[in-house]
Each structure stands twice: as C-alpha cells, then as structure tokens.
Design a protein around this motif. Sequence first.
Motif, PDB file in Angstrom:
ATOM      1  N   UNK A  84      11.066   2.742  -6.049  1.00  0.00           N
ATOM      2  CA  UNK A  84       9.900   2.530  -5.194  1.00  0.00           C
ATOM      3  C   UNK A  84      10.049   1.175  -4.508  1.00  0.00           C
ATOM      4  N   UNK A  85      10.114   1.204  -3.194  1.00  0.00           N
ATOM      5  CA  UNK A  85      10.397  -0.001  -2.409  1.00  0.00           C
ATOM      6  C   UNK A  85       9.100  -0.760  -2.140  1.00  0.00           C
ATOM      7  N   UNK A  86       9.046  -2.014  -2.594  1.00  0.00           N
ATOM      8  CA  UNK A  86       7.879  -2.863  -2.389  1.00  0.00           C
ATOM      9  C   UNK A  86       7.930  -3.606  -1.064  1.00  0.00           C
ATOM     10  N   UNK A  87       9.132  -3.944  -0.618  1.00  0.00           N
ATOM     11  CA  UNK A  87       9.271  -4.726   0.596  1.00  0.00           C
ATOM     12  C   UNK A  87      10.716  -5.069   0.860  1.00  0.00           C
ATOM     13  N   UNK A  88      10.912  -6.001   1.789  1.00  0.00           N
ATOM     14  CA  UNK A  88      12.249  -6.414   2.206  1.00  0.00           C
ATOM     15  C   UNK A  88      12.516  -7.834   1.710  1.00  0.00           C
ATOM     16  N   UNK A  89      13.681  -8.042   1.135  1.00  0.00           N
ATOM     17  CA  UNK A  89      14.050  -9.371   0.630  1.00  0.00           C
ATOM     18  C   UNK A  89      14.658 -10.214   1.742  1.00  0.00           C
ATOM     19  N   UNK A  90      14.511 -11.512   1.615  1.00  0.00           N
ATOM     20  CA  UNK A  90      15.015 -12.437   2.623  1.00  0.00           C
ATOM     21  C   UNK A  90      16.540 -12.425   2.673  1.00  0.00           C
ATOM     22  N   UNK A  91      17.043 -12.687   3.860  1.00  0.00           N
ATOM     23  CA  UNK A  91      18.484 -12.760   4.098  1.00  0.00           C
ATOM     24  C   UNK A  91      18.725 -13.743   5.230  1.00  0.00           C
ATOM     25  N   UNK A 129       0.835  -1.208   0.000  1.00  0.00           N
ATOM     26  CA  UNK A 129       0.000   0.000   0.000  1.00  0.00           C
ATOM     27  C   UNK A 129       0.865   1.252   0.000  1.00  0.00           C
ATOM     28  N   UNK A 130       1.942   1.229   0.794  1.00  0.00           N
ATOM     29  CA  UNK A 130       2.850   2.376   0.825  1.00  0.00           C
ATOM     30  C   UNK A 130       3.530   2.561  -0.533  1.00  0.00           C
ATOM     31  N   UNK A 131       3.917   1.445  -1.168  1.00  0.00           N
ATOM     32  CA  UNK A 131       4.552   1.520  -2.488  1.00  0.00           C
ATOM     33  C   UNK A 131       3.595   2.129  -3.513  1.00  0.00           C
ATOM     34  N   UNK A 132       2.335   1.702  -3.475  1.00  0.00           N
ATOM     35  CA  UNK A 132       1.354   2.262  -4.410  1.00  0.00           C
ATOM     36  C   UNK A 132       1.152   3.759  -4.154  1.00  0.00           C
ATOM     37  N   UNK A 133       1.159   4.155  -2.886  1.00  0.00           N
ATOM     38  CA  UNK A 133       1.025   5.576  -2.560  1.00  0.00           C
ATOM     39  C   UNK A 133       2.189   6.364  -3.146  1.00  0.00           C
ATOM     40  N   UNK A 134       3.407   5.854  -2.969  1.00  0.00           N
ATOM     41  CA  UNK A 134       4.576   6.540  -3.522  1.00  0.00           C
ATOM     42  C   UNK A 134       4.508   6.603  -5.047  1.00  0.00           C
ATOM     43  N   UNK A 135       4.007   5.527  -5.663  1.00  0.00           N
ATOM     44  CA  UNK A 135       3.908   5.499  -7.120  1.00  0.00           C
ATOM     45  C   UNK A 135       2.911   6.544  -7.619  1.00  0.00           C
ATOM     46  N   UNK A 136       1.773   6.667  -6.941  1.00  0.00           N
ATOM     47  CA  UNK A 136       0.768   7.661  -7.352  1.00  0.00           C
ATOM     48  C   UNK A 136       1.296   9.094  -7.217  1.00  0.00           C
ATOM     49  N   UNK A 137       2.127   9.303  -6.184  1.00  0.00           N
ATOM     50  CA  UNK A 137       2.618  10.652  -5.904  1.00  0.00           C
ATOM     51  C   UNK A 137       3.861  11.015  -6.705  1.00  0.00           C
TER      52      UNK A 137
END
Length: 489
Positions: free
Chosen positions: A125-132, A62-70
């Motif tokens: 635009x950051x979608x999430x965190x990748x595994x490590x 949701x945060x990524x979509x917000x950043x994309x719209x803005x």
Amino acid sequence: MRPMNSEASPAQLESLASLDATDQARLVSTGAVSPLELVDAAIKRIDRLNPHLNVLASNAFDLARKHAREMRPTAGMPFAGVPTLLKDLLAYPGHQAGFGSRLFKGQPAQGGSDYTAALDAAGLIVLGKSTTSEFGLLGTTETLAHGATKNPWNPSLSTGGSSGGAVAAVASGIVPIAHASDGGGSIRGPSSFCGLFGFKPSRDRTVNAGLPPTMPTARLIGDHCVSRSVRDSATWLAATERKDVPQALPSIDDLKRGSRKRLRIGVYRRDAFGHGVSASAEDALNTAISLCEALGHDVIVCDGPDVDARETSQAFFALTGTALGGLFDQIAAMMGGAFDETLFEPYTVELVRRARRLPEAAIADAVSAMTIAEAQANRTIAAYDVLLSPTVPFSAFPLGTEGPTEDPDQLIAFTERLAGFTNVASFAGWPAMSVPLFWTQDGLPIGCHFAAATGEDALLFSLAFQLEEAMPWQPRLVALSERLSCLSA
C-alpha cells in the motif's frame, strides 16, 4: 491473536516500527493487525518523524487508507497490507510525479507501469513518494524543490542519493521497505550510509518500470527496494521479476539452504580510478573479509574490474546529459514560451549544456565505451563467484557540501568518487548488494559491496542470508527506531 474487530493498542502499533515487511504482512494474515492499522501507524510515524528527516516528496494518505480498507489479503500477496513509499522517479496512479524537480512539483502521474502493477499485486500500500535528487542525478538528496533529507543516524549528515528519502524512511522505521532505483549506485550507496540491505538486480530481470528502452541511460537503471532484512528484498524481487527470466528466484527457504556453497570471492580495495578509501571503510571491508573466511569461503586478493574509469565516466555523463536534453526538448515543445529552464537545478542544466556541445559522434562513442567496459568487467568476474569491495569510500558526509548549486566540476568529481565501486555493476548489468556489516565508533554504518555475474541474483541472496545470520544488523535498526520514537514523542 486478537479478534478482527478489536483495535491494537498504541504500544502494539508503535512496536510495528521494529518489524520488517514480512513480519508485518504475517500479522495481517493472522488477523493480529489490519491493513488499515498498519497504514495509520505508518502515517502517524510520518507525522512525527518527517519534520525531522524530510523523507516525503508528496503523500496520498486518503488513497492509501481507501486501499487498506478495500484490501482482501490472499496467499498470493506476500506483502498484503504493508505500507511503503515509492521513489519520486516512479509514476504511480493517484500520486504526484515530481522527479525531485521544481518544474514538476505537484504534477499528477499520468499512469503506472508493469512494475507498479506488480507491487499492487504483492499487496503493498503506497503512502506517498520519497524524496530523491532531481532526476536521480546526484549522490545526495538535497533538492531546491524539497530541501535536504537528513540521515536518521545523524541529522547533520546526508543520506546519499538518489534514493535518499527511501533509505531514511526505512532506517527510521517509518515504513519497513521502500522502492528505490539504481543507475550507478543509487540503491547501494544510500543503503551503506543508512545501515540497510540494498540490492540491485541483474539487468532486465524485472518487469518494465516505465522507462522507454530507447532512452540513452535505460540499460544502466534498475528498480528494486531498500529493506531491513534480506528476506524482504528477495520477496520483492520475486514479486517484480519477469516471467520469462531463465530461472526464477528460488523460495526463501531454498535460498537459505543454498548459502552453504563454498565461494571463490575476489576482494579489492581501490576503485576504478585507483583511489583508496577511508580508514573506517577499510575497517568495514576487513570485517567482511574475516566474516567470509569464517564462513568457509575462499577470499582472494585481486585488482578488481579492469576498466577505463575515465572513459566510462565521460560516457556516463554524455549519455545522461543527452537523455536530459531530450527531456528538455519534449517539455519545451509542450509548454512553448512558458518553458522556464531556470526551474531546473543548475547542475541539471549544466549537464545538458555540456552534452549539447558534444560532437555528433559522441553518443555512439559513449555507447561503444560502455560496451567495451562491460566486456572488460565480465572478464574479471569470470574468475570468481563474487567480487567484494567497499560500497562507498567513507561514511555519511555532511549536508550542504555536495548539493545542486555547487560547482558542476566538483559535483562530477564527487559522483565519480562516490560511485567508484558501484558503477561497474551498473554498466555490466550485474546483480550487486550493499550489506551493513560495520558501524564506526561514532555509530555510523558503512556497507560492503558484493557483486556477481549477470543472472546470479540467487547466489548473492544466498550469501546475504548467510552474512545476515552470522552478523545480524536488525537489532541496530530496532534500537534506532526506538531512539527516534523517544525523540519525537
């Protein structure tokens, strides 16, 4: 070009998986695709592929979509609208900061860093965190917090570590580029296993990513990315490098023009411990040698960096265990009686226990050993423009064999084997890269490792452009993305 208020077709959006970040950003700049369409296409691909690959530690769609719209793309945003993932060791506002650990799983980040601010400024635009792996400790990404991340080329195999989620996401086409970090080979090794271009910049070239400079292992760790193309990696470095570096990275065009310099390349086949490599890794190295010679470079057999592998390994684990011990103490002070050491993985706990048993002078000795090794390595590389070796001794290995519950001595020995070629560049502060120039008969990639003296990042990128032009690897990644699309449809 389509009108900005029209929608790209499903076929057009699916084809984005075959493009690198530069081409995706170009589509945004021309109005062919909007940032929101790029983000939504990547999220749909996550929904389809993540159940098969397990690349995500957490998301904030949701945060990524917000950043994309803005987002309002400008000329100063080389990656405007491009979706990406950050490794779960890098804190980012609005996202979780789990560090691959059960103790921190679900915890929100307290803030960002100069590094994440630079990524924002580049338009990512950051979608999430990748595994490590937990705290980036292991050369495989199989945590008790998130389970095993699977190699897109063969899901029974490891992606390596600790940037395992990042390489799986980029190789599969989920995102075109992803953040990664490297303290001994954690960008370069996984890139070798997954057929990507993996670059580690020179020490102190990039802006601070949030690590305290007093942390015992801070000098070893560098942040960068894994990518499908050389130009994406160079652009990422240009966006994150410090303003006070002696010489800023040249433009992509200048890097390409600079690639015709005749280089003196020293090649070696045995790691710092004197171990050889598998037949397939030998074949990969021979391919790289032949290619470099065909491109007009002088390739000279050498013995490799003359360092004491046993002393540097002991120093590395002493510094790592001490850094972790300090973290344990901080957490225990904050949590009091609620602190539960068993929520850390057994391997992590054992490294701390061993470090706590060391004599008082051990840390000073470890720092001294690293300083001596750096000087020894620099004497070796002074005779060459570039050093060439295998990246890792073999192709991707089976999952379930080197995870955090295995015997600690086995895991330490495996780490030494896995990082036997890559670790020298880390303690010497050199730029280094794994380049995907070879695939086995079974269809598995194996990278070759190129390193240069500290500050010679541009020289390595110029060579990388030449290698990419002569033996392009992106068609294989496109074919993999298409195959995965069919399997997950």
